[in-house]
Design a protein around this motif. Structure first.
Motif, mmCIF file in Angstrom:
data_model
loop_
_atom_site.group_PDB
_atom_site.id
_atom_site.type_symbol
_atom_site.label_atom_id
_atom_site.label_comp_id
_atom_site.label_asym_id
_atom_site.label_seq_id
_atom_site.Cartn_x
_atom_site.Cartn_y
_atom_site.Cartn_z
ATOM 1 N N ARG A 62 1.025 -14.463 132.783
ATOM 2 C CA ARG A 62 -0.263 -14.569 133.468
ATOM 3 C C ARG A 62 -0.306 -13.775 134.769
ATOM 4 O O ARG A 62 -1.332 -13.716 135.424
ATOM 5 C CB ARG A 62 -0.588 -16.043 133.783
ATOM 6 N N ASP A 63 0.829 -13.202 135.158
ATOM 7 C CA ASP A 63 0.864 -12.391 136.369
ATOM 8 C C ASP A 63 1.848 -11.246 136.148
ATOM 9 O O ASP A 63 2.538 -11.176 135.135
ATOM 10 C CB ASP A 63 1.237 -13.228 137.596
ATOM 11 N N ASP A 78 -2.719 -7.111 140.640
ATOM 12 C CA ASP A 78 -1.989 -7.873 141.644
ATOM 13 C C ASP A 78 -2.954 -8.756 142.422
ATOM 14 O O ASP A 78 -4.132 -8.876 142.080
ATOM 15 C CB ASP A 78 -1.200 -6.943 142.564
ATOM 16 N N ALA A 79 -2.475 -9.394 143.479
ATOM 17 C CA ALA A 79 -3.291 -10.328 144.249
ATOM 18 C C ALA A 79 -4.508 -9.662 144.881
ATOM 19 O O ALA A 79 -5.499 -10.318 145.174
ATOM 20 C CB ALA A 79 -2.442 -10.982 145.336
ATOM 21 N N ILE A 97 -3.077 -5.529 133.994
ATOM 22 C CA ILE A 97 -2.348 -6.341 134.956
ATOM 23 C C ILE A 97 -2.890 -6.017 136.343
ATOM 24 O O ILE A 97 -3.001 -4.866 136.719
ATOM 25 C CB ILE A 97 -0.839 -6.021 134.906
#
Length: 156
Positions: free
Chosen positions: A58-59, A4-5, A2
């Motif tokens: 998906r996030d 992050d941005a 996972i």
């Protein structure tokens, strides 16, 4: 993994949220022993929904939310399982029977680790399709649903 941005891995936040949810669902074991079959049925259905939901993530937020559904189901299942084991264990041999329950719980976790090479092989068969994880979550949902008929045989 996972990310992050900013491309940073964030597994710790997912683990914290999952642990908090499992703690809140497993901390209520007193009343659960009265309705073992009902609680276990709810748990199994929650697990059966939570497993395929993870395929949609998906996030970080969606994975945390979907993982929380699965974590709640697992927490309820483990709580009801241990409550039932405590209820059924003969007082004179409670340690032995609860030990068997502990071995069964730990053994399942140990056995699950053997799935890793198969998951990796499926993931590597078609890179980017994540066939291994898809198979894992669908198999988990199928096993959860397959346990429902067995619950009918339990006098709860």
């Amino acid at each position: 993994h996972i990310r992050d941005a900013h491309g940073m891995l964030q597994p710790a936040e997912f683990v914290k949220l999952s642990a908090m949810l499992r703690y809140t669902t497993t901390g209520q074991n007193g009343p659960l022993s009265l309705h073992f079959v009902t609680i276990t049925t709810i748990a199994v259905l929650t697990i059966a929904v939570g497993c395929p939901l993870l395929l949609l993530g998906r996030d970080l937020l969606s994975l945390a939310l979907y993982g929380s559904v699965l974590g709640a189901g697992m927490g309820l299942f483990l709580t009801a399982n241990w409550a039932q084991a405590n209820r059924l264990a003969p007082a004179a041999e409670a340690g032995k029977y609860l030990g068997f329950t502990n071995l069964a719980t730990a053994g399942a976790g140990a056995l699950a680790r053997l799935e890793g090479p198969f998951i990796d092989a499926l993931n590597n068969a078609q890179p980017g399709a994540w066939l291994g994880y898809t198979a894992l979550f669908l198999f988990g949902a199928l096993c959860a649903l397959a346990s429902l008929p067995l619950l009918r045989k339990i006098d709860g």
